[in-house]
Design a protein around this motif. Structure first.
Motif, PDB file in Angstrom:
ATOM      1  N   ILE A  22     -11.628  -1.486  17.654  1.00  0.00           N
ATOM      2  CA  ILE A  22     -11.580  -0.525  18.354  1.00  0.00           C
ATOM      3  C   ILE A  22     -10.734  -0.401  19.466  1.00  0.00           C
ATOM      4  CG2 ILE A  22     -13.093   1.383  19.758  1.00  0.00           C
ATOM      5  CD1 ILE A  22     -15.473   0.256  17.884  1.00  0.00           C
ATOM      6  N   VAL A  23     -10.796  -1.568  20.423  1.00  0.00           N
ATOM      7  CA  VAL A  23     -10.031  -1.355  21.523  1.00  0.00           C
ATOM      8  C   VAL A  23      -8.387  -1.751  21.115  1.00  0.00           C
ATOM      9  CG1 VAL A  23      -9.606  -2.770  23.535  1.00  0.00           C
ATOM     10  CG2 VAL A  23     -11.865  -2.354  22.954  1.00  0.00           C
ATOM     11  N   ASN A  24      -8.180  -2.632  20.216  1.00  0.00           N
ATOM     12  CA  ASN A  24      -6.744  -2.613  20.034  1.00  0.00           C
ATOM     13  C   ASN A  24      -6.345  -1.600  19.353  1.00  0.00           C
ATOM     14  OD1 ASN A  24      -6.940  -5.605  20.653  1.00  0.00           O
ATOM     15  ND2 ASN A  24      -7.450  -6.232  18.609  1.00  0.00           N
ATOM     16  N   GLN A  25      -6.981  -0.803  18.456  1.00  0.00           N
ATOM     17  CA  GLN A  25      -6.407   0.258  17.940  1.00  0.00           C
ATOM     18  C   GLN A  25      -6.404   1.716  18.927  1.00  0.00           C
ATOM     19  OE1 GLN A  25      -5.247   1.183  15.015  1.00  0.00           O
ATOM     20  NE2 GLN A  25      -5.676  -0.971  14.086  1.00  0.00           N
ATOM     21  N   ILE A  42      -5.892   1.645   6.813  1.00  0.00           N
ATOM     22  CA  ILE A  42      -6.139   3.178   6.510  1.00  0.00           C
ATOM     23  C   ILE A  42      -5.285   3.911   7.844  1.00  0.00           C
ATOM     24  CG2 ILE A  42      -7.638   4.954   6.352  1.00  0.00           C
ATOM     25  CD1 ILE A  42      -9.497   2.860   4.739  1.00  0.00           C
ATOM     26  N   LEU A  43      -5.743   3.223   9.057  1.00  0.00           N
ATOM     27  CA  LEU A  43      -5.193   3.902  10.182  1.00  0.00           C
ATOM     28  C   LEU A  43      -3.625   3.724  10.116  1.00  0.00           C
ATOM     29  CD1 LEU A  43      -7.101   3.137  13.360  1.00  0.00           C
ATOM     30  CD2 LEU A  43      -6.563   5.332  12.579  1.00  0.00           C
ATOM     31  N   ASP A  44      -3.130   2.668   9.450  1.00  0.00           N
ATOM     32  CA  ASP A  44      -1.527   2.516   9.495  1.00  0.00           C
ATOM     33  C   ASP A  44      -1.018   3.563   8.543  1.00  0.00           C
ATOM     34  OD1 ASP A  44      -1.529   0.539  11.303  1.00  0.00           O
ATOM     35  OD2 ASP A  44      -1.534  -0.981   9.824  1.00  0.00           O
ATOM     36  N   LEU A  45      -1.780   4.060   7.347  1.00  0.00           N
ATOM     37  CA  LEU A  45      -1.313   4.775   6.445  1.00  0.00           C
ATOM     38  C   LEU A  45      -1.377   6.302   7.316  1.00  0.00           C
ATOM     39  CD1 LEU A  45      -2.902   3.598   3.232  1.00  0.00           C
ATOM     40  CD2 LEU A  45      -0.421   3.590   3.787  1.00  0.00           C
ATOM     41  N   LEU A  69       0.940  -1.345  -0.076  1.00  0.00           N
ATOM     42  CA  LEU A  69      -0.019   0.027  -0.048  1.00  0.00           C
ATOM     43  C   LEU A  69       0.727   1.276   0.057  1.00  0.00           C
ATOM     44  CD1 LEU A  69      -2.802  -0.916   2.692  1.00  0.00           C
ATOM     45  CD2 LEU A  69      -2.998  -0.617  -0.141  1.00  0.00           C
ATOM     46  N   ARG A  70       2.081   1.334   0.678  1.00  0.00           N
ATOM     47  CA  ARG A  70       2.620   2.421   0.771  1.00  0.00           C
ATOM     48  C   ARG A  70       3.570   2.644  -0.631  1.00  0.00           C
ATOM     49  NH1 ARG A  70       3.389   5.103   5.601  1.00  0.00           N
ATOM     50  NH2 ARG A  70       2.469   4.218   7.148  1.00  0.00           N
ATOM     51  N   VAL A  71       3.890   1.522  -1.266  1.00  0.00           N
ATOM     52  CA  VAL A  71       4.328   1.688  -2.414  1.00  0.00           C
ATOM     53  C   VAL A  71       3.440   2.303  -3.356  1.00  0.00           C
ATOM     54  CG1 VAL A  71       5.490   0.349  -4.527  1.00  0.00           C
ATOM     55  CG2 VAL A  71       6.231   0.161  -2.264  1.00  0.00           C
ATOM     56  N   LEU A  72       2.256   1.845  -3.388  1.00  0.00           N
ATOM     57  CA  LEU A  72       1.454   2.390  -4.575  1.00  0.00           C
ATOM     58  C   LEU A  72       0.724   3.930  -3.814  1.00  0.00           C
ATOM     59  CD1 LEU A  72      -0.980  -0.565  -4.597  1.00  0.00           C
ATOM     60  CD2 LEU A  72       0.486   0.205  -6.166  1.00  0.00           C
ATOM     61  N   SER A  73       1.227   4.160  -2.669  1.00  0.00           N
ATOM     62  CA  SER A  73       0.699   5.618  -2.182  1.00  0.00           C
ATOM     63  C   SER A  73       1.644   6.697  -2.871  1.00  0.00           C
ATOM     64  CB  SER A  73       0.773   5.658  -0.707  1.00  0.00           C
ATOM     65  OG  SER A  73       2.126   5.486  -0.302  1.00  0.00           O
ATOM     66  N   PHE A  74       2.807   6.153  -3.607  1.00  0.00           N
ATOM     67  CA  PHE A  74       3.812   6.918  -4.452  1.00  0.00           C
ATOM     68  C   PHE A  74       4.082   8.240  -3.338  1.00  0.00           C
ATOM     69  CE2 PHE A  74       1.085   5.453  -7.576  1.00  0.00           C
ATOM     70  CZ  PHE A  74       2.091   4.938  -8.483  1.00  0.00           C
ATOM     71  N   MET A 127     -14.415  -9.242   9.135  1.00  0.00           N
ATOM     72  CA  MET A 127     -13.122  -9.365   9.090  1.00  0.00           C
ATOM     73  C   MET A 127     -12.142  -8.582   8.065  1.00  0.00           C
ATOM     74  SD  MET A 127     -10.646 -10.808  11.003  1.00  0.00           S
ATOM     75  CE  MET A 127     -11.439 -12.164  11.805  1.00  0.00           C
ATOM     76  N   ALA A 128     -12.600  -8.858   6.844  1.00  0.00           N
ATOM     77  CA  ALA A 128     -11.898  -7.907   5.977  1.00  0.00           C
ATOM     78  C   ALA A 128     -12.107  -6.463   6.147  1.00  0.00           C
ATOM     79  CB  ALA A 128     -12.426  -8.214   4.412  1.00  0.00           C
ATOM     80  N   LEU A 129     -13.340  -6.138   6.635  1.00  0.00           N
ATOM     81  CA  LEU A 129     -13.519  -4.755   6.753  1.00  0.00           C
ATOM     82  C   LEU A 129     -12.874  -4.005   7.804  1.00  0.00           C
ATOM     83  CD1 LEU A 129     -15.685  -2.362   6.296  1.00  0.00           C
ATOM     84  CD2 LEU A 129     -16.899  -3.147   8.188  1.00  0.00           C
ATOM     85  N   THR A 130     -12.639  -4.779   9.051  1.00  0.00           N
ATOM     86  CA  THR A 130     -11.645  -4.207  10.055  1.00  0.00           C
ATOM     87  C   THR A 130     -10.197  -4.039   9.494  1.00  0.00           C
ATOM     88  OG1 THR A 130     -11.549  -6.345  11.102  1.00  0.00           O
ATOM     89  CG2 THR A 130     -13.169  -4.839  11.849  1.00  0.00           C
ATOM     90  N   GLN A 131      -9.877  -5.237   8.806  1.00  0.00           N
ATOM     91  CA  GLN A 131      -8.390  -5.099   8.262  1.00  0.00           C
ATOM     92  C   GLN A 131      -8.160  -4.067   7.421  1.00  0.00           C
ATOM     93  OE1 GLN A 131      -8.127  -8.942   6.296  1.00  0.00           O
ATOM     94  NE2 GLN A 131      -7.601 -10.086   8.130  1.00  0.00           N
ATOM     95  N   TRP A 132      -9.049  -3.559   6.442  1.00  0.00           N
ATOM     96  CA  TRP A 132      -9.066  -2.344   5.565  1.00  0.00           C
ATOM     97  C   TRP A 132      -8.954  -1.218   6.475  1.00  0.00           C
ATOM     98  CZ3 TRP A 132      -7.410  -1.575   0.770  1.00  0.00           C
ATOM     99  CH2 TRP A 132      -7.447  -2.650   0.172  1.00  0.00           C
ATOM    100  N   LEU A 133      -9.895  -1.149   7.526  1.00  0.00           N
ATOM    101  CA  LEU A 133      -9.970   0.235   8.412  1.00  0.00           C
ATOM    102  C   LEU A 133      -8.406   0.307   9.088  1.00  0.00           C
ATOM    103  CD1 LEU A 133     -13.550  -0.231   9.857  1.00  0.00           C
ATOM    104  CD2 LEU A 133     -12.697   1.387   8.354  1.00  0.00           C
TER     105      LEU A 133
END
Length: 233
Positions: free
Chosen positions: A133-136, A99-102, A52-57, A90-96
């Motif tokens: 939510i708690v883990n983040q 996004i937070l990592d970015l 994702l970071r590579v694709l973020s240019f 599961m996929a939804l929280t992985q995407w969220l």
């Protein structure tokens, strides 16, 4: 009897033809509906963060905003709004999380998890959201405490899971800072009362009064009176 029972041949042909056309339309509509349901594209897990970071240019914040908009489009497919139960949480929280990592300062992922996707009427999906939510939130409680507090409210009122709500509220209390509202810092005390844990509640109130964090005279009087009542029981 003869007045109520008439042979089928007495029914006008245009009525029979109309019924057959209505039946055909109903079958056609149901067939199209089933095909639309089958063609829904499931949400897939995100690629690794490095990709994702590579694709973020070199602009991860802009990439996070773009992914946020893209993620919202997953709720509309084939011209129809999907119910949240149709999404893979599961996929939804992985995407969220991706996004937070970015963009760690982004508000949308935790807001969406706390107020939008949490409206799903499915306890297992709601638990997945609360874990996210708690883990983040514990990553940066100083700025994300409000989401953790909201998770405690969801656990208490939506899941009716008081031990889970107490764990979340206790984390907030253990990391309380002066800028947090007092009710957030004291949530665990009232959850203990809901659980019937009056001795633990008494100890927590005593700790609050001794900590010096309570400065409002009315609040101090309230807890002193509550402590007196608990001591009489």
């Amino acid at each position: 009897m003869n007045m109520l029972s008439r042979p089928l041949t007495d029914v006008p042909r245009w009525i029979i033809l109309g019924l057959l056309i209505a039946l055909l339309l109903q079958m056609t509509w149901r067939w199209h509906q089933g095909r639309d349901q089958a063609s829904i594209t499931p949400l897939q897990p995100p690629p690794p963060q490095g990709v994702l970071r590579v694709l973020s240019f070199g602009d991860p914040v802009a990439a996070a905003k773009g992914l946020t908009l893209w993620l919202q489009t997953q709720e509309v497919q084939q011209g129809q709004f999907l119910s949240y139960r149709q999404l893979d949480y599961m996929a939804l929280t992985q995407w969220l999380g991706a996004i937070l990592d970015l963009d760690p300062k982004a508000e949308y992922p935790l807001f969406a998890a706390s107020y939008l996707y949490s409206s799903v009427r499915d306890d297992e999906r709601l638990r997945q959201l609360l874990n996210f939510i708690v883990n983040q939130s514990v990553v940066d409680i100083a700025t994300r405490w409000r989401w953790l507090a909201h998770a405690a409210i969801l656990a208490k009122h939506r899941l009716h899971d008081l031990p889970r709500a107490l764990r979340y509220a206790q984390i907030v209390a253990n990391h309380a800072t002066a800028d947090m509202p007092h009710w957030v810092q004291q949530m665990h005390v009232f959850i203990l009362e809901d659980m019937g844990e009056l001795e633990r509640m008494r100890l927590e109130i005593g700790g609050l009064l001794a900590s010096g964090r309570l400065t409002d005279p009315n609040e101090i009087r309230f807890f002193e009176e509550r402590l007196r009542q608990l001591s009489l029981n």
